[in-house]
Design a protein around this motif. Sequence first.
Motif, PDB file in Angstrom:
ATOM      1  N   ASP A 190      21.138  67.522 103.398  1.00  0.00           N
ATOM      2  CA  ASP A 190      22.323  67.168 102.609  1.00  0.00           C
ATOM      3  C   ASP A 190      23.577  67.669 103.307  1.00  0.00           C
ATOM      4  O   ASP A 190      23.569  68.720 103.961  1.00  0.00           O
ATOM      5  CB  ASP A 190      22.235  67.763 101.202  1.00  0.00           C
ATOM      6  CG  ASP A 190      21.067  67.193 100.415  1.00  0.00           C
ATOM      7  OD1 ASP A 190      20.789  65.985 100.578  1.00  0.00           O
ATOM      8  OD2 ASP A 190      20.429  67.947  99.661  1.00  0.00           O
ATOM      9  N   LEU A 191      24.668  66.929 103.123  1.00  0.00           N
ATOM     10  CA  LEU A 191      25.922  67.252 103.796  1.00  0.00           C
ATOM     11  C   LEU A 191      26.985  67.552 102.747  1.00  0.00           C
ATOM     12  O   LEU A 191      27.196  66.773 101.808  1.00  0.00           O
ATOM     13  CB  LEU A 191      26.363  66.076 104.678  1.00  0.00           C
ATOM     14  CG  LEU A 191      27.437  66.349 105.718  1.00  0.00           C
ATOM     15  CD1 LEU A 191      26.975  67.424 106.706  1.00  0.00           C
ATOM     16  CD2 LEU A 191      27.798  65.066 106.463  1.00  0.00           C
ATOM     17  N   TYR A 192      27.658  68.703 102.907  1.00  0.00           N
ATOM     18  CA  TYR A 192      28.669  69.147 101.951  1.00  0.00           C
ATOM     19  C   TYR A 192      29.987  69.438 102.663  1.00  0.00           C
ATOM     20  O   TYR A 192      30.004  69.753 103.862  1.00  0.00           O
ATOM     21  CB  TYR A 192      28.215  70.425 101.220  1.00  0.00           C
ATOM     22  CG  TYR A 192      26.871  70.306 100.549  1.00  0.00           C
ATOM     23  CD1 TYR A 192      26.746  69.762  99.279  1.00  0.00           C
ATOM     24  CD2 TYR A 192      25.706  70.739 101.194  1.00  0.00           C
ATOM     25  CE1 TYR A 192      25.508  69.661  98.656  1.00  0.00           C
ATOM     26  CE2 TYR A 192      24.470  70.634 100.589  1.00  0.00           C
ATOM     27  CZ  TYR A 192      24.373  70.088  99.320  1.00  0.00           C
ATOM     28  OH  TYR A 192      23.155  69.975  98.713  1.00  0.00           O
ATOM     29  N   VAL A 193      31.060  69.354 101.882  1.00  0.00           N
ATOM     30  CA  VAL A 193      32.378  69.768 102.353  1.00  0.00           C
ATOM     31  C   VAL A 193      32.637  71.180 101.839  1.00  0.00           C
ATOM     32  O   VAL A 193      32.466  71.452 100.641  1.00  0.00           O
ATOM     33  CB  VAL A 193      33.480  68.811 101.840  1.00  0.00           C
ATOM     34  CG1 VAL A 193      34.853  69.254 102.341  1.00  0.00           C
ATOM     35  CG2 VAL A 193      33.192  67.385 102.271  1.00  0.00           C
ATOM     36  N   MET A 204      29.641  65.361 100.817  1.00  0.00           N
ATOM     37  CA  MET A 204      30.414  64.571 101.754  1.00  0.00           C
ATOM     38  C   MET A 204      30.404  63.106 101.320  1.00  0.00           C
ATOM     39  O   MET A 204      29.367  62.431 101.364  1.00  0.00           O
ATOM     40  CB  MET A 204      29.832  64.730 103.160  1.00  0.00           C
ATOM     41  CG  MET A 204      30.469  63.838 104.201  1.00  0.00           C
ATOM     42  SD  MET A 204      32.244  64.092 104.344  1.00  0.00           S
ATOM     43  CE  MET A 204      32.630  62.892 105.615  1.00  0.00           C
ATOM     44  N   ARG A 205      31.562  62.610 100.870  1.00  0.00           N
ATOM     45  CA  ARG A 205      31.703  61.212 100.464  1.00  0.00           C
ATOM     46  C   ARG A 205      32.900  60.537 101.133  1.00  0.00           C
ATOM     47  O   ARG A 205      32.974  59.319 101.150  1.00  0.00           O
ATOM     48  CB  ARG A 205      31.876  61.117  98.943  1.00  0.00           C
ATOM     49  CG  ARG A 205      30.703  61.651  98.126  1.00  0.00           C
ATOM     50  CD  ARG A 205      30.912  61.366  96.662  1.00  0.00           C
ATOM     51  NE  ARG A 205      29.828  61.868  95.830  1.00  0.00           N
ATOM     52  CZ  ARG A 205      29.822  63.049  95.244  1.00  0.00           C
ATOM     53  NH1 ARG A 205      30.861  63.858  95.403  1.00  0.00           N
ATOM     54  NH2 ARG A 205      28.810  63.445  94.503  1.00  0.00           N
ATOM     55  N   LEU A 209      36.856  62.671 106.456  1.00  0.00           N
ATOM     56  CA  LEU A 209      36.541  64.060 106.782  1.00  0.00           C
ATOM     57  C   LEU A 209      35.424  64.186 107.809  1.00  0.00           C
ATOM     58  O   LEU A 209      34.943  65.293 108.061  1.00  0.00           O
ATOM     59  CB  LEU A 209      36.141  64.812 105.506  1.00  0.00           C
ATOM     60  CG  LEU A 209      37.159  64.807 104.364  1.00  0.00           C
ATOM     61  CD1 LEU A 209      36.592  65.539 103.152  1.00  0.00           C
ATOM     62  CD2 LEU A 209      38.473  65.441 104.790  1.00  0.00           C
ATOM     63  N   VAL A 210      35.037  63.072 108.414  1.00  0.00           N
ATOM     64  CA  VAL A 210      33.883  63.081 109.305  1.00  0.00           C
ATOM     65  C   VAL A 210      34.142  63.896 110.569  1.00  0.00           C
ATOM     66  O   VAL A 210      33.190  64.364 111.216  1.00  0.00           O
ATOM     67  CB  VAL A 210      33.493  61.629 109.665  1.00  0.00           C
ATOM     68  CG1 VAL A 210      34.520  60.991 110.575  1.00  0.00           C
ATOM     69  CG2 VAL A 210      32.099  61.566 110.285  1.00  0.00           C
ATOM     70  N   ASP A 211      35.392  64.091 110.951  1.00  0.00           N
ATOM     71  CA  ASP A 211      35.703  64.830 112.175  1.00  0.00           C
ATOM     72  C   ASP A 211      35.820  66.342 111.960  1.00  0.00           C
ATOM     73  O   ASP A 211      36.159  67.068 112.909  1.00  0.00           O
ATOM     74  CB  ASP A 211      37.014  64.315 112.783  1.00  0.00           C
ATOM     75  CG  ASP A 211      36.875  62.884 113.304  1.00  0.00           C
ATOM     76  OD1 ASP A 211      35.765  62.535 113.744  1.00  0.00           O
ATOM     77  OD2 ASP A 211      37.862  62.124 113.246  1.00  0.00           O
ATOM     78  N   LEU A 212      35.559  66.823 110.765  1.00  0.00           N
ATOM     79  CA  LEU A 212      35.600  68.264 110.529  1.00  0.00           C
ATOM     80  C   LEU A 212      34.471  68.959 111.293  1.00  0.00           C
ATOM     81  O   LEU A 212      33.425  68.355 111.559  1.00  0.00           O
ATOM     82  CB  LEU A 212      35.469  68.561 109.031  1.00  0.00           C
ATOM     83  CG  LEU A 212      36.664  68.206 108.140  1.00  0.00           C
ATOM     84  CD1 LEU A 212      36.317  68.469 106.680  1.00  0.00           C
ATOM     85  CD2 LEU A 212      37.899  68.997 108.540  1.00  0.00           C
ATOM     86  N   PRO A 213      34.637  70.228 111.666  1.00  0.00           N
ATOM     87  CA  PRO A 213      33.560  70.967 112.342  1.00  0.00           C
ATOM     88  C   PRO A 213      32.293  70.980 111.490  1.00  0.00           C
ATOM     89  O   PRO A 213      32.350  71.119 110.261  1.00  0.00           O
ATOM     90  CB  PRO A 213      34.138  72.371 112.512  1.00  0.00           C
ATOM     91  CG  PRO A 213      35.619  72.167 112.490  1.00  0.00           C
ATOM     92  CD  PRO A 213      35.874  71.030 111.549  1.00  0.00           C
ATOM     93  N   LEU A 214      31.150  70.843 112.164  1.00  0.00           N
ATOM     94  CA  LEU A 214      29.858  70.752 111.472  1.00  0.00           C
ATOM     95  C   LEU A 214      29.033  72.001 111.743  1.00  0.00           C
ATOM     96  O   LEU A 214      28.806  72.363 112.905  1.00  0.00           O
ATOM     97  CB  LEU A 214      29.103  69.507 111.942  1.00  0.00           C
ATOM     98  CG  LEU A 214      27.675  69.335 111.412  1.00  0.00           C
ATOM     99  CD1 LEU A 214      27.665  69.194 109.900  1.00  0.00           C
ATOM    100  CD2 LEU A 214      27.009  68.129 112.076  1.00  0.00           C
TER     101      LEU A 214
END
Length: 330
Positions: A190-193, A204-205, A209-214
Amino acid sequence: MDRGGRVVEPLSAGPAGGTAARAPRQQAGGRLAGLSLRLLRSMALPRFGFRRRSSVSVPFARRVPRLAGTCLALGFFAAIGAYGLVLNGSYADFKDAYGDLRDVAARAVGFGLDKVTISGIARLGEAELLRTAGLSSRNSLVFLDVAHVRRRLMEDPSIKSAEVRKLYPHELLINIVEREPFALWQLNGDLYVVAEDGTQIDQMRDPSLVDLPLVVGEGANLKAADYVSLLEAAGPLRSKIRAGMLISGRRWTLKMTNGLDIRLPEEGAAAAVRRLVRLDREAGLLNKDVLTVDLRMPDRIVLRLTEEAVAARAENTKKKLQRGVKGIDT
């Protein structure tokens, strides 16, 4: 005159005889004494709070306000009706539709919640914020608990702080500060902000915001700020770093865009990243056929080659050995 030729009574004009002259003075003295006593009583009674009750009684019917009996009767029957509504569940339906009775009464006299002014929102919607705060047209400003509204707002992880104030007669002011998206956190697929302090804001919707550090792994959200500092130390290699994986909650492994893993030490990770930048600039390390670059030891680098690189290396070694054997035979 007495026998010595002296006058016993004073020689003054007036009625003859001492008794007749003294009688008016005694009566005057009595009136003055009575007047003084009444004066003292009138001055003393108010001082000690004594008051004489009037001897005139007011009839009870005149002391009771008009229509008091009618109002009491109506109140009694209204209480019975409200009790019956509570028993059969109709009051719950009434409350859902119109709110509490006290709110209905407050709205009737002009203290309804007619306007809500919201400031500070950037990504949250107004309708979403009102639902979070539990506000609707059924509320009244008089009986609205602003502390309860603020607590409900603070339960939303995307809200960092909130201030709620009443502006009579019918307006509510809400000022909020939202948490800023700082990084993306992947856990169990799962991916969260998350915010800078690691608070999980939402799933994450938002494609923007896809370019934020992961960051990846358990507890990685709480150390997202440390990972961002490693990205800053990477300088020209930052665009080649896809994610940071937290290992055992202690150290980072950088996942590169070409599939290469960079293992960093627990202490001095930023210095190790700067060393990686230097090695890539001098020897093109990241373009080699390697799977892993281990920088956990400060005095050496451990490389793990790809299968193709291992096969090619074995073939080269075999050829070198064959050339060596032929040289010996010659």
